[in-house]
Design a protein around this motif. Structure first.
Motif, PDB file in Angstrom:
ATOM      1  N   ALA A 259       0.803  -1.220   0.000  1.00  0.00           N
ATOM      2  CA  ALA A 259       0.000   0.000   0.000  1.00  0.00           C
ATOM      3  C   ALA A 259       0.838   1.273   0.000  1.00  0.00           C
ATOM      4  O   ALA A 259       0.292   2.366   0.102  1.00  0.00           O
ATOM      5  CB  ALA A 259      -0.946   0.006   1.203  1.00  0.00           C
TER       6      ALA A 259
ATOM      7  N   ARG B 144      -7.136  -4.686   2.953  1.00  0.00           N
ATOM      8  CA  ARG B 144      -7.618  -3.377   2.523  1.00  0.00           C
ATOM      9  C   ARG B 144      -7.438  -2.378   3.667  1.00  0.00           C
ATOM     10  O   ARG B 144      -7.931  -2.585   4.772  1.00  0.00           O
ATOM     11  CB  ARG B 144      -9.098  -3.447   2.125  1.00  0.00           C
ATOM     12  CG  ARG B 144      -9.606  -2.143   1.511  1.00  0.00           C
ATOM     13  CD  ARG B 144     -11.064  -2.249   1.122  1.00  0.00           C
ATOM     14  NE  ARG B 144     -11.286  -3.293   0.132  1.00  0.00           N
ATOM     15  CZ  ARG B 144     -11.051  -3.160  -1.172  1.00  0.00           C
ATOM     16  NH1 ARG B 144     -10.575  -2.006  -1.640  1.00  0.00           N
ATOM     17  NH2 ARG B 144     -11.273  -4.153  -2.007  1.00  0.00           N
ATOM     18  N   ILE B 145      -6.702  -1.303   3.402  1.00  0.00           N
ATOM     19  CA  ILE B 145      -6.439  -0.280   4.415  1.00  0.00           C
ATOM     20  C   ILE B 145      -7.337   0.933   4.198  1.00  0.00           C
ATOM     21  O   ILE B 145      -7.854   1.513   5.142  1.00  0.00           O
ATOM     22  CB  ILE B 145      -4.961   0.122   4.393  1.00  0.00           C
ATOM     23  CG1 ILE B 145      -4.086  -1.119   4.641  1.00  0.00           C
ATOM     24  CG2 ILE B 145      -4.659   1.197   5.435  1.00  0.00           C
ATOM     25  CD1 ILE B 145      -2.620  -0.892   4.419  1.00  0.00           C
ATOM     26  N   THR B 146      -7.503   1.320   2.943  1.00  0.00           N
ATOM     27  CA  THR B 146      -8.448   2.375   2.572  1.00  0.00           C
ATOM     28  C   THR B 146      -9.293   1.833   1.416  1.00  0.00           C
ATOM     29  O   THR B 146      -8.977   0.769   0.856  1.00  0.00           O
ATOM     30  CB  THR B 146      -7.725   3.660   2.104  1.00  0.00           C
ATOM     31  OG1 THR B 146      -7.225   3.465   0.766  1.00  0.00           O
ATOM     32  CG2 THR B 146      -6.590   4.029   3.043  1.00  0.00           C
ATOM     33  N   PRO B 147     -10.338   2.546   1.016  1.00  0.00           N
ATOM     34  CA  PRO B 147     -11.140   2.072  -0.127  1.00  0.00           C
ATOM     35  C   PRO B 147     -10.344   1.965  -1.417  1.00  0.00           C
ATOM     36  O   PRO B 147     -10.785   1.308  -2.369  1.00  0.00           O
ATOM     37  CB  PRO B 147     -12.242   3.147  -0.240  1.00  0.00           C
ATOM     38  CG  PRO B 147     -12.358   3.721   1.129  1.00  0.00           C
ATOM     39  CD  PRO B 147     -10.965   3.715   1.679  1.00  0.00           C
ATOM     40  N   HIS B 148      -9.163   2.586  -1.460  1.00  0.00           N
ATOM     41  CA  HIS B 148      -8.364   2.587  -2.685  1.00  0.00           C
ATOM     42  C   HIS B 148      -7.239   1.545  -2.676  1.00  0.00           C
ATOM     43  O   HIS B 148      -6.522   1.414  -3.665  1.00  0.00           O
ATOM     44  CB  HIS B 148      -7.753   3.979  -2.893  1.00  0.00           C
ATOM     45  CG  HIS B 148      -8.766   5.079  -2.899  1.00  0.00           C
ATOM     46  ND1 HIS B 148      -9.604   5.311  -3.963  1.00  0.00           N
ATOM     47  CD2 HIS B 148      -9.094   5.992  -1.941  1.00  0.00           C
ATOM     48  CE1 HIS B 148     -10.398   6.333  -3.682  1.00  0.00           C
ATOM     49  NE2 HIS B 148     -10.111   6.752  -2.457  1.00  0.00           N
ATOM     50  N   THR B 149      -7.085   0.827  -1.595  1.00  0.00           N
ATOM     51  CA  THR B 149      -6.029  -0.186  -1.516  1.00  0.00           C
ATOM     52  C   THR B 149      -6.318  -1.324  -2.486  1.00  0.00           C
ATOM     53  O   THR B 149      -7.441  -1.834  -2.531  1.00  0.00           O
ATOM     54  CB  THR B 149      -5.924  -0.762  -0.090  1.00  0.00           C
ATOM     55  OG1 THR B 149      -5.796   0.312   0.840  1.00  0.00           O
ATOM     56  CG2 THR B 149      -4.727  -1.689   0.030  1.00  0.00           C
TER      57      THR B 149
ATOM     58  N   GLU C 208      -3.790   7.357  -2.411  1.00  0.00           N
ATOM     59  CA  GLU C 208      -4.645   7.169  -1.231  1.00  0.00           C
ATOM     60  C   GLU C 208      -4.817   5.696  -0.848  1.00  0.00           C
ATOM     61  O   GLU C 208      -5.848   5.326  -0.301  1.00  0.00           O
ATOM     62  CB  GLU C 208      -6.012   7.818  -1.454  1.00  0.00           C
ATOM     63  CG  GLU C 208      -5.932   9.323  -1.677  1.00  0.00           C
ATOM     64  CD  GLU C 208      -7.301   9.975  -1.724  1.00  0.00           C
ATOM     65  OE1 GLU C 208      -7.535  10.905  -0.949  1.00  0.00           O
ATOM     66  OE2 GLU C 208      -8.129   9.535  -2.552  1.00  0.00           O
ATOM     67  N   GLU C 209      -3.809   4.878  -1.108  1.00  0.00           N
ATOM     68  CA  GLU C 209      -3.901   3.461  -0.768  1.00  0.00           C
ATOM     69  C   GLU C 209      -3.538   3.178   0.689  1.00  0.00           C
ATOM     70  O   GLU C 209      -4.022   2.219   1.290  1.00  0.00           O
ATOM     71  CB  GLU C 209      -3.008   2.630  -1.692  1.00  0.00           C
ATOM     72  CG  GLU C 209      -3.485   2.613  -3.129  1.00  0.00           C
ATOM     73  CD  GLU C 209      -2.639   1.709  -4.006  1.00  0.00           C
ATOM     74  OE1 GLU C 209      -2.343   0.584  -3.571  1.00  0.00           O
ATOM     75  OE2 GLU C 209      -2.257   2.144  -5.112  1.00  0.00           O
TER      76      GLU C 209
ATOM     77  N   THR D 225      -3.160   6.065   3.057  1.00  0.00           N
ATOM     78  CA  THR D 225      -3.811   7.117   3.822  1.00  0.00           C
ATOM     79  C   THR D 225      -4.630   7.994   2.880  1.00  0.00           C
ATOM     80  O   THR D 225      -4.129   8.396   1.822  1.00  0.00           O
ATOM     81  CB  THR D 225      -2.767   8.004   4.543  1.00  0.00           C
ATOM     82  OG1 THR D 225      -1.854   7.182   5.242  1.00  0.00           O
ATOM     83  CG2 THR D 225      -3.447   8.954   5.511  1.00  0.00           C
ATOM     84  N   LEU D 226      -5.856   8.285   3.253  1.00  0.00           N
ATOM     85  CA  LEU D 226      -6.675   9.170   2.435  1.00  0.00           C
ATOM     86  C   LEU D 226      -6.051  10.562   2.401  1.00  0.00           C
ATOM     87  O   LEU D 226      -5.611  11.083   3.426  1.00  0.00           O
ATOM     88  CB  LEU D 226      -8.095   9.237   2.999  1.00  0.00           C
ATOM     89  CG  LEU D 226      -8.904   7.931   2.946  1.00  0.00           C
ATOM     90  CD1 LEU D 226     -10.274   8.124   3.595  1.00  0.00           C
ATOM     91  CD2 LEU D 226      -9.060   7.443   1.507  1.00  0.00           C
TER      92      LEU D 226
END
Length: 266
Positions: A141, A166-171, A195-196, A198-199
């Motif tokens: 990520a 999955r860490i953020t919705p973009h990971t 943003e993978e 941190t947003l």
């Protein structure tokens, strides 16, 4: 969890190391009873050893009575040849990169299946950054992590791919998609994330090569890479090549960064 060291034949050193070994990435703060249980030690023994480790600086006892790893161990870890050598060589290049960009820059190596951050200079831009010196973050990520994973042995890649989180919705958690991305990272010489981890934060990273191949990754965190990617990659590559030359890496002749030839400053 550390192995059982309560047998009479266990040495003091083994018990001390077992106590330290109770800490890991998911157990950063532990009570004395938790440490004793995880190390397989009697509570009085754990109490005595923890006291000695605290006095030496290997452990820190917090106001709530729980323990965390002390900075003395980090200081020792920096003496390891691969860490101390790369970190010291890279430091002036990180400062030059920061001076040219005012962005957060960091240096990382692969430690097993995570990225270990050896150094970081915080940027002036208001971007959320979770990396810290001595910290560990997922290879999948982060920009530096993807560079390191793209150049990692197959068994490491397979192990990482088997447990994507999955860490953020973009990971990216699709193994096939991530594998395709890693192949591009390997071939094109740079990695990006949007943003993978941190947003609100994007990252770009490039490999740092030593005499025997990729030994570290150099990265930058920015609020956006739109329209800036060629120049960011160019700046990172200049710094990474300088570090590599200082480490004795053979001279590499690379193509232009994506979208053009780029300049030294983003």
């Amino acid at each position: 969890m550390a192995g059982n060291t309560s047998t009479p034949g266990a040495s003091v050193a083994a018990r001390t190391l077992a106590l330290l070994g109770t800490f890991d990435s998911t157990h950063r703060v532990l009570s004395l009873s938790d440490m004793a249980a995880r190390a397989g030690l009697p509570l009085p023994t754990a109490h005595r050893l923890a006291g000695e480790l605290e006095r030496w600086g290997a452990l820190v006892r917090r106001p709530d009575g729980r323990y965390v790893i002390g900075s003395r161990l980090w200081d020792l870890g920096l003496l390891a040849p691969i860490q101390s050598g790369i970190r010291e060589v890279a430091k002036p290049f990180l400062h030059d990169l920061y001076a040219a960009t005012t962005a957060t820059v960091h240096l990382a190596i692969r430690e097993g299946t995570v990225a270990l951050y050896l150094d970081r200079i915080s940027g002036k831009e208001s971007v959320p950054v979770v990396s810290r010196v001595g910290g560990r973050l997922p290879l999948t990520a982060t920009g530096v992590g993807k560079v390191l994973l793209a150049h990692a042995p197959n068994d490491i890649r397979e192990e990482v791919m088997a447990s994507l989180t999955r860490i953020t919705p973009h990971t990216i958690v699709n193994p096939k998609l991530l594998d395709e991305q890693l192949r591009r990272v390997h071939d094109e010489g740079y990695a990006t994330t949007v943003e993978e981890m941190t947003l609100g934060a994007c990252s770009v990273a490039v490999p740092v090569r030593g005499p025997d191949g990729v030994v570290a990754a150099l990265g930058m965190v920015v609020p956006s890479i739109s329209g800036r990617l060629p120049r960011i990659v160019a700046a990172l590559q200049v710094a990474a090549q300088g570090i590599g030359r200082s480490l004795g890496a053979p001279t590499r002749v690379g193509g232009p960064p994506p979208g053009g030839r780029g300049v030294a400053e983003p």
